[in-house]
Design a protein around this motif. Structure first.
Motif, PDB file in Angstrom:
ATOM      1  N   TRP A 106       0.820  -1.217   0.000  1.00 54.29           N
ATOM      2  CA  TRP A 106       0.000   0.000   0.000  1.00 54.29           C
ATOM      3  C   TRP A 106       0.853   1.266   0.000  1.00 54.29           C
ATOM      4  O   TRP A 106       0.327   2.359  -0.048  1.00 54.29           O
ATOM      5  N   ARG A 107       2.161   1.119   0.079  1.00 57.89           N
ATOM      6  CA  ARG A 107       3.026   2.290   0.121  1.00 57.89           C
ATOM      7  C   ARG A 107       3.690   2.489  -1.226  1.00 57.89           C
ATOM      8  O   ARG A 107       4.117   1.531  -1.862  1.00 57.89           O
ATOM      9  N   SER A 108       3.840   3.752  -1.605  1.00 65.07           N
ATOM     10  CA  SER A 108       4.539   4.042  -2.843  1.00 65.07           C
ATOM     11  C   SER A 108       5.994   3.637  -2.668  1.00 65.07           C
ATOM     12  O   SER A 108       6.466   3.368  -1.568  1.00 65.07           O
ATOM     13  N   VAL A 109       6.697   3.605  -3.782  1.00 61.48           N
ATOM     14  CA  VAL A 109       8.104   3.219  -3.778  1.00 61.48           C
ATOM     15  C   VAL A 109       8.897   4.059  -2.779  1.00 61.48           C
ATOM     16  O   VAL A 109       9.612   3.525  -1.916  1.00 61.48           O
ATOM     17  N   ILE A 110       8.735   5.381  -2.850  1.00 60.33           N
ATOM     18  CA  ILE A 110       9.548   6.218  -1.969  1.00 60.33           C
ATOM     19  C   ILE A 110       9.149   6.022  -0.506  1.00 60.33           C
ATOM     20  O   ILE A 110      10.010   6.004   0.380  1.00 60.33           O
ATOM     21  N   ASP A 111       7.874   5.811  -0.277  1.00 57.40           N
ATOM     22  CA  ASP A 111       7.444   5.583   1.105  1.00 57.40           C
ATOM     23  C   ASP A 111       7.962   4.256   1.632  1.00 57.40           C
ATOM     24  O   ASP A 111       8.235   4.112   2.824  1.00 57.40           O
ATOM     25  N   ASN A 112       8.078   3.288   0.749  1.00 62.07           N
ATOM     26  CA  ASN A 112       8.672   2.030   1.175  1.00 62.07           C
ATOM     27  C   ASN A 112      10.128   2.238   1.569  1.00 62.07           C
ATOM     28  O   ASN A 112      10.601   1.693   2.564  1.00 62.07           O
ATOM     29  N   VAL A 113      10.829   3.045   0.780  1.00 61.29           N
ATOM     30  CA  VAL A 113      12.237   3.295   1.099  1.00 61.29           C
ATOM     31  C   VAL A 113      12.356   4.055   2.415  1.00 61.29           C
ATOM     32  O   VAL A 113      13.282   3.838   3.192  1.00 61.29           O
ATOM     33  N   LEU A 114      11.383   4.928   2.668  1.00 54.50           N
ATOM     34  CA  LEU A 114      11.465   5.754   3.880  1.00 54.50           C
ATOM     35  C   LEU A 114      10.945   5.045   5.132  1.00 54.50           C
ATOM     36  O   LEU A 114      10.990   5.618   6.224  1.00 54.50           O
ATOM     37  N   LEU A 115      10.467   3.821   4.973  1.00 52.76           N
ATOM     38  CA  LEU A 115       9.906   3.130   6.140  1.00 52.76           C
ATOM     39  C   LEU A 115      10.872   3.083   7.332  1.00 52.76           C
ATOM     40  O   LEU A 115      10.493   3.436   8.454  1.00 52.76           O
ATOM     41  N   PRO A 116      12.141   2.686   7.117  1.00 50.14           N
ATOM     42  CA  PRO A 116      13.050   2.647   8.281  1.00 50.14           C
ATOM     43  C   PRO A 116      13.196   4.019   8.937  1.00 50.14           C
ATOM     44  O   PRO A 116      13.260   4.117  10.168  1.00 50.14           O
ATOM     45  N   VAL A 117      13.208   5.071   8.131  1.00 47.84           N
ATOM     46  CA  VAL A 117      13.313   6.427   8.667  1.00 47.84           C
ATOM     47  C   VAL A 117      12.162   6.697   9.628  1.00 47.84           C
ATOM     48  O   VAL A 117      12.357   7.196  10.741  1.00 47.84           O
ATOM     49  N   GLU A 118      10.965   6.340   9.204  1.00 50.00           N
ATOM     50  CA  GLU A 118       9.799   6.555  10.074  1.00 50.00           C
ATOM     51  C   GLU A 118       9.899   5.713  11.343  1.00 50.00           C
ATOM     52  O   GLU A 118       9.608   6.182  12.436  1.00 50.00           O
ATOM     53  N   ILE A 119      10.301   4.475  11.147  1.00 52.20           N
ATOM     54  CA  ILE A 119      10.356   3.573  12.309  1.00 52.20           C
ATOM     55  C   ILE A 119      11.406   4.057  13.309  1.00 52.20           C
ATOM     56  O   ILE A 119      11.204   4.012  14.515  1.00 52.20           O
ATOM     57  N   PHE A 120      12.513   4.557  12.794  1.00 51.59           N
ATOM     58  CA  PHE A 120      13.567   5.011  13.698  1.00 51.59           C
ATOM     59  C   PHE A 120      13.238   6.362  14.312  1.00 51.59           C
ATOM     60  O   PHE A 120      14.009   6.880  15.129  1.00 51.59           O
ATOM     61  N   GLY A 121      12.123   6.925  13.892  1.00 51.72           N
ATOM     62  CA  GLY A 121      11.716   8.198  14.463  1.00 51.72           C
ATOM     63  C   GLY A 121      12.531   9.374  13.945  1.00 51.72           C
ATOM     64  O   GLY A 121      12.592  10.422  14.583  1.00 51.72           O
ATOM     65  N   TRP A 122      13.157   9.207  12.793  1.00 53.32           N
ATOM     66  CA  TRP A 122      13.887  10.324  12.200  1.00 53.32           C
ATOM     67  C   TRP A 122      12.927  11.210  11.440  1.00 53.32           C
ATOM     68  O   TRP A 122      11.786  10.830  11.190  1.00 53.32           O
ATOM     69  N   ARG A 123      13.418  12.377  11.019  1.00 51.47           N
ATOM     70  CA  ARG A 123      12.539  13.270  10.261  1.00 51.47           C
ATOM     71  C   ARG A 123      12.482  12.832   8.807  1.00 51.47           C
ATOM     72  O   ARG A 123      13.507  12.702   8.150  1.00 51.47           O
ATOM     73  N   ARG A 124      11.273  12.612   8.328  1.00 52.23           N
ATOM     74  CA  ARG A 124      11.086  12.179   6.943  1.00 52.23           C
ATOM     75  C   ARG A 124      11.670  13.167   5.960  1.00 52.23           C
ATOM     76  O   ARG A 124      12.359  12.789   5.013  1.00 52.23           O
ATOM     77  N   ALA A 125      11.357  14.436   6.189  1.00 53.87           N
ATOM     78  CA  ALA A 125      11.755  15.475   5.227  1.00 53.87           C
ATOM     79  C   ALA A 125      13.263  15.442   5.031  1.00 53.87           C
ATOM     80  O   ALA A 125      13.763  15.579   3.903  1.00 53.87           O
ATOM     81  N   ALA A 126      13.987  15.233   6.130  1.00 54.66           N
ATOM     82  CA  ALA A 126      15.445  15.261   6.051  1.00 54.66           C
ATOM     83  C   ALA A 126      15.996  14.129   5.199  1.00 54.66           C
ATOM     84  O   ALA A 126      17.106  14.216   4.676  1.00 54.66           O
ATOM     85  N   HIS A 127      15.240  13.052   5.083  1.00 55.26           N
ATOM     86  CA  HIS A 127      15.775  11.896   4.362  1.00 55.26           C
ATOM     87  C   HIS A 127      15.138  11.674   3.005  1.00 55.26           C
ATOM     88  O   HIS A 127      15.550  10.794   2.271  1.00 55.26           O
ATOM     89  N   ARG A 128      14.161  12.494   2.709  1.00 58.99           N
ATOM     90  CA  ARG A 128      13.448  12.314   1.451  1.00 58.99           C
ATOM     91  C   ARG A 128      14.362  12.417   0.253  1.00 58.99           C
ATOM     92  O   ARG A 128      14.320  11.622  -0.675  1.00 58.99           O
ATOM     93  N   GLU A 129      15.215  13.408   0.317  1.00 60.23           N
ATOM     94  CA  GLU A 129      16.080  13.652  -0.826  1.00 60.23           C
ATOM     95  C   GLU A 129      17.062  12.495  -1.003  1.00 60.23           C
ATOM     96  O   GLU A 129      17.319  12.040  -2.109  1.00 60.23           O
ATOM     97  N   ARG A 130      17.586  12.061   0.137  1.00 58.53           N
ATOM     98  CA  ARG A 130      18.517  10.942   0.083  1.00 58.53           C
ATOM     99  C   ARG A 130      17.840   9.697  -0.498  1.00 58.53           C
ATOM    100  O   ARG A 130      18.420   8.972  -1.312  1.00 58.53           O
TER     101      ARG A 130
END
Ligand SMILES: Nc1ncnc2c1ncn2[C@@H]1O[C@H](COP(=O)(O)OP(=O)(O)OP(=O)(O)O)[C@@H](O)[C@H]1O
Ligand SMILES: Nc1ncnc2c1ncn2[C@@H]1O[C@H](COP(=O)(O)OP(=O)(O)OP(=O)(O)O)[C@@H](O)[C@H]1O
Ligand SMILES: [Mg+2]
Ligand SMILES: [Mg+2]
Lengths: 272, 319, 261, 272, 261
Positions: C88-112
């Motif tokens: 149910w998650r887009s490609v980029i959201d799938n990549v950002l899953l660990p970021v969310e789980i680790f409680g990091w800021r999404r915006a900061a890692h989006r570009e990466r």
């Protein structure tokens, strides 16, 4: 998507005209068949006495005559149904979550939930009235009692049957229970949960009616009692018909919500 | 509330006391007298603010009164006696008689071959299990000289009975006498045949007003005022059936005037039978004793219950 | 960094017990790149799952960074054999899953995340859902997801198996770069001997069921390594031949190594 | 499997003693909690008047006194529930199959099914009795009316959400509709269908009771009406308790059947 | 046997249209063994699904054995990129699924199924459920399933991708044998150039999205072919080099060929 026939092709946008036909045409046809059948057994070949099931024409007349009153009842009952249903959804999902989170809780409480669910709700009338009085509170409780179980069960089932590979993924990220729930288990459970919601919706409507039977002072259920009490079956059936219509409308909105919320389900599964 | 200003002013010195009242079942003509008493300001006159709630039949109503969800309700005396005989309804006390004779009856339709009790033999009748009519039927049969075993009873929820009769599924149903106009309106032209139980069981009361022993003991004054006002409403309703119908309609939108008025008219003879004097609501303990005997003879309840255990003689209206 | 001492693991099902691993002793130093090779079904995935804390060994002990492994650790990223994308998650959201789980800021890692996807040849697919991707594309999304957290330890289960030769080479180069930049410890399962020789400091060869360590081959070729004929061609050829022989040594037919109980 | 705790390990056989504790111990504890709570609010701190909810002791006494009669009622009602439920399963799965097979059928009939489901069943009593007479037939029909919908809905949902890769497999083998249904879609739908069955089971029990209210000549529902009619709430609650117990027993057998029939579900999904 | 004329295929999703294949013209003769290579995501799986009748082309026409493809045919066996095993069926029952669907007698094919499983190194696992197998073992079950029906045409989507080098070689030899014995027509997707050269009569190289045929390379080495240094070593080396270059020719980075819309 809404293509007919067996042969699959590369998914493409369906012309909107087609969608409208299937979305409106078929249900209309279904309605026509149902009303036709009703008319047939009551008017054309009167198999059934009008005191038991009045012909559609009589029901329509009764509705016209008492439309203001019946629509008032409809408003009351709709409000109760929706409010009670929302209550059920919140509480049902929370209970489902609890049962999914702990095997002990599940083993302990699911027989009780089944037992509560199997008590004929009519028998609970005095209990509810005595502890909650008349009006909204016992009625909402009745709606809740009728509709919580499917929600609980489907939530628990959905949450405890997360595909192993997704659960492993969450575990490998050392996600907290809450995170696993929010980001993995709940979304994965939604298709299941929606089945529960769809089953619960008509039950909520019945709950409102039964609640009104016992503790109400208005609404369609109350009207059904009153008019069948004086054997005015046409008006009683007008109220029943309104109730059914309300349920269908609420159910359809639920289906719509599901379709909007879970597009991925239709894409990763095969419909027919 | 359309109470006239004069009445409001007389009682405005003291705050009104709250009372919850349950009708016997739903809001039909037979229960409209409570609405009349409220609408006409009879309750207000005696310093009461009465909340009228729809009841759900004798058993449910007894439970609700015992549990304190409401203070007063009319229930069928036979049902009450049976409950008492089964060890229930212990805190219930009778404070007035609404119908001096039971309104229980068997109703059939002309053409069903039932004109006298004797015709019931070989027929199928419907009523819900636990209803007064069904519970009393063996006694009725004995007194009317028919063989109860030759009558078949089938089940039917109260709301469904008239439909069953009208559609010809059964030959007769258990009903209150006041159900006659409703039956006829549904039967479209066929006349109803009514066999009232009161023909052979003259001692048996119909609905009686009950409350708890606690209220009877601790708030006799309030009870007296309530009873008096309710009886005033009762009298007004049987004297003015049409107005009663209107009042009911005004307070309960789902009610219908004509059948309600017809019920009141029919009920009149049971509330104030010939020769009963001007006062309504009286209870004759001797008749109650005979009713108990009747049920004991029919093996419907154990021996031991006496009228004074059941009736609060202090509160019942006196002739 | 990673130590396994006498680790065994068996599965029991309704039709008997399968001994997947027996007596594995292995130490992986910090910053080391270890490849794991062995016949299909010999227990490679099981070994990675044990290190990741997704499975407890039936016997033996596993420690990572000195701590005994009892559950998953955030400094270990696991790349599964199957892509395991959230449908149910887009490609980029799938990549950002660990970021969310680790409680990091999404915006900061989006570009990466977007850069990782571009590196994996998935630019333009950020908004798509996994089912709209080909098998190899899904695998690359999963690769990006395992890289986003800059993990100290990476456990990679056949990350390139569904990729064509060219993409595989390109991503191998990328992986080497990441490995050298971050000094991360990598345990890498592969079926390609070439890939093992190209990437690994040591190659662990497992025997078929039960999986035991047959031999550990050291690859002494300086980094960065490149493909094709180069100065170390002979060393590469020698190692490849060794590994091939080691793998082949278990019998001439696949059957030999496979029994159900 | 029945391991406690969060940490996963290689699946292994669970010592049977442990399983027994969780399978019997927890439900027993749950029962104790429920009865304790009941006792608390009725006997210890009598919040609730015995006329609306009699204390457990009274109910037990009532049960002892009338045990033969009540157990007779239990037998009748159990039979009706089981028979009606089986009817629902067969018909519900067939209707679900029909709706799953054709989008037109689904669009046409699912609103009608929702409507039928939302009609308060009490209102249908006369209709049933007039068309079906008294006894088994209207009662079984009532059971069916109450319990078919969850089965239909879950069957349809299950059959129309076959994982795309399995449906593709069946298509690539040019399997007939029936074969695809039998060998792929139905087994894949079973986890969904079982949720429907589990929701339907307590509803079937209620259906039997409501049926008896209206057209019965015995059974627990009949006894509930009879005894609450004369305000003998202890006996009425004894009947209600028996009914709840019956439902829990039937539900548990269903859970057992599910567990035996679908071992693969527990293995390919993650419970908690 | 198989003819594709001007076949194009696009997918449209919520975030735009992807043109997967454009103007494919290809004829595969009866008994021919064609390998399909191309970058990940270039449309290889899509092409197989089109031939299998699982997808209809947006443009162009496909015929198999002279008949236009509108739905799946029983004489074509498709081996999917993912194993697609029925999770509730044991290994042997999964292999026997086509037998049941075709209405053949199970008993008559049971032994053959067991032999196929043994050939695939899965003896002893007949009674197990798919989730008890490793990834490579699942893929082999799926391979056995596609072989059980003795199909005239086999469409195989990366059948060996999850297998180790040795198993891969053994099964390649088996596949060649089957191909020669049955004279079956095979279209085979692979990411291994070696595998393509070992097995195929012709190798079709697709360009990245949209997939078009870049070149068809003929491999003129007599069968049965063997791996390793043999008489035709030079031809093998030449073909491999050609293919590598063809694949590489699309740009130095994977990115070039990948755009979402
Ligand atoms: N959940 C499970 N239940 C039972 N047996 C299992 C389970 N998982 C793995 N096995 C068995 O353990 C053995 C090793 O499996 P594993 O997945 O580790 O192999 P692998 O080396 O990764 O193989 P591949 O290269 O094919 O992926 C196999 O024989 C398999 O049958
Ligand atoms: N169901 C779908 N919806 C939308 N796009 C799709 C779908 N299936 C495939 N595609 C797109 O079509 C293109 C080709 O996909 P395909 O699966 O054929 O690639 P492939 O060559 O098999 O790749 P790989 O080697 O990675 O398996 C990809 O860009 C993919 O995004
Ligand atoms: Mg593996
Ligand atoms: Mg592919």
């Amino acid at each position: 998507m809404a293509e007919a026939g067996d042969t699959p092709h590369a998914r493409r946008f369906v012309p909107s005209g087609r969608t409208t036909v299937t979305a409106v045409g078929w249900p209309a046809l279904g309605l026509a068949v149902a009303v036709g059948g009703w008319w047939l057994i009551t008017s054309a070949i009167p198999l059934i006495h009008p005191a038991v099931l009045p012909p559609p024409a009589e029901v329509l007349t009764a509705f016209r005559e008492k439309s203001a009153e019946l629509l008032g009842g409809l408003a009351t009952t709709t409000l109760e149904t929706v409010a009670g249903f929302l209550l059920s959804v919140v509480a049902g999902v929370l209970i489902g979550l609890l049962l999914a989170a702990s095997r002990a809780a599940e083993r302990m409480f699911s027989p009780l939930l089944v037992a509560i669910n199997a008590v004929p709700k009519i028998a609970l009338g005095p209990l509810l009235v005595v502890s909650l009085g008349w009006g909204q509170r016992p009625i909402l409780t009745m709606v809740f009692l009728l509709s919580f179980f499917p929600i609980v069960l489907s939530t628990t089932t959905g949450l405890t049957t997360t595909p192993a590979e997704l659960a492993d993924l969450a575990r490998s990220l050392d996600a907290s229970r809450w995170q696993t729930f929010r980001k993995v288990r709940l979304p994965a459970a939604l298709p299941h949960i929606f089945v529960g919601l769809k089953v619960a919706m008509p039950l909520a409507a019945i709950g409102a009616v039964i609640g009104e039977f016992q503790a109400g002072e208005g609404g369609l259920g109350y009207q059904i009692v009153q008019y069948s009490g004086i054997a005015d079956s046409a008006t009683a059936w007008a109220a029943i018909t309104l109730l059914a219509t309300m349920s269908v409308a609420l159910y359809s909105s639920l289906v719509l919500v599901e379709r909007l919320a879970l597009p991925w389900v239709r894409e990763t599964t095969s419909e027919r | 509330n359309p109470d006239n200003p004069q009445q409001t002013s007389t009682s405005s010195s003291k705050p009104l006391e709250k009372v919850t009242y349950l009708t016997s079942f739903g809001n039909f003509g037979r229960d409209a007298y409570a609405w009349v008493a409220k609408d006409k300001g009879f309750f207000r006159e005696v310093g009461l603010d009465v909340d009228i709630k729809p009841g759900s039949g004798t058993g449910d109503n007894i439970s609700k009164i015992e549990a304190g969800a409401a203070m007063f309700t009319p229930v069928d005396l036979t049902g009450l006696l049976l409950a008492r005989g089964n060890g229930g309804a212990e805190s219930i006390v009778v404070v007035a008689g609404i119908q001096q004779h039971t309104m229980a009856a068997l109703i059939s339709l002309q053409g069903n071959g039932i004109a006298t009790p004797k015709d019931l033999e070989g027929k199928t009748l419907a009523d819900s299990p636990g209803s007064v009519v069904r519970n009393l039927f063996p006694t009725y049969a004995k007194l009317a000289g028919i063989d109860a075993t030759k009558v078949t009873w089938v089940n039917g929820a109260p709301a469904n009975l008239i439909g069953l009769l009208a559609s010809g599924t059964v030959a007769g149903i258990g009903q209150f006498v006041v159900g006659e106009p409703t039956v006829e309106s549904v039967a479209k032209g066929r006349q109803a045949v009514v066999l009232p139980y009161s023909d052979v069981m003259n001692d048996l009361y119909g609905n009686v007003l009950v409350t708890t022993t606690k209220i009877a003991r601790e708030q006799p004054d309030l009870a007296k005022r309530f009873i008096a006002a309710l009886m005033k409403g009762l009298v007004h309703s049987i004297d003015n059936p049409d107005e009663t119908g209107q009042i009911l309609k005004k307070n309960v939108p789902a009610a219908v005037v004509a059948p309600a008025a017809a019920e009141c008219t029919l009920m009149s003879a049971f509330v104030r039978p010939e020769g009963s004097g001007n006062v309504v609501g009286t209870i004759d303990t001797k008749r109650v004793a005979r009713s108990i005997e009747l049920l004991q003879d029919a093996d419907a309840m154990p021996a031991g219950l006496t009228p004074d255990q059941l009736v609060s003689a202090d509160l019942t209206p006196k002739p | 960094m990673i130590e396994l001492a006498g680790v065994s693991c068996s599965f029991s099902g309704r039709s008997g017990v399968v001994e997947a691993l027996r007596g594995i002793d292995l130490t992986v130093a910090e910053g080391e790149f270890v490849a794991l090779v062995g016949r299909s079904g010999c227990g490679k995935s099981t070994l990675l799952r044990l290190i990741a804390g997704l499975l407890l060994p039936t016997e033996g002990e596993i420690t990572v960074a000195g701590e005994r492994v009892t559950k998953a650790r955030r400094d270990i990223a696991m790349l599964f054999q199957r892509p395991a994308l959230l449908p149910w998650r887009s490609v980029i959201d799938n990549v950002l899953l660990p970021v969310e789980i680790f409680g990091w800021r999404r915006a900061a890692h989006r570009e990466r995340a977007a850069r990782l996807l571009e590196m994996a040849g998935l630019a333009g697919f950020e908004k798509r859902l996994p089912h709209e991707l080909s098998g190899g594309m899904q695998q690359r999304v999963s690769l990006c997801r395992s890289l986003i957290g800059n993990p100290r330890v990476m456990l990679m289960d056949e990350p390139f198996s569904a990729l064509d030769a060219i993409t595989r080479e390109e991503l191998s180069v990328e992986l080497q770069r990441v490995h050298m930049e971050n000094a991360s410890t990598i345990v890498f399962v592969t079926h390609s001997i070439d890939e093992a020789v190209l990437l690994a400091d040591r190659v662990v060869v497992l025997t078929p069921r039960p999986g035991r360590i047959r031999e550990v081959v050291e690859i002494r070729i300086p980094r960065p390594r490149t493909l094709g004929r180069n100065a170390h061609f002979e060393e590469v050829a020698r190692c490849s031949a060794d590994l091939h022989e080691l793998l082949l040594g278990f019998g001439t037919s696949a059957v030999a190594g496979e029994t159900g109980r």
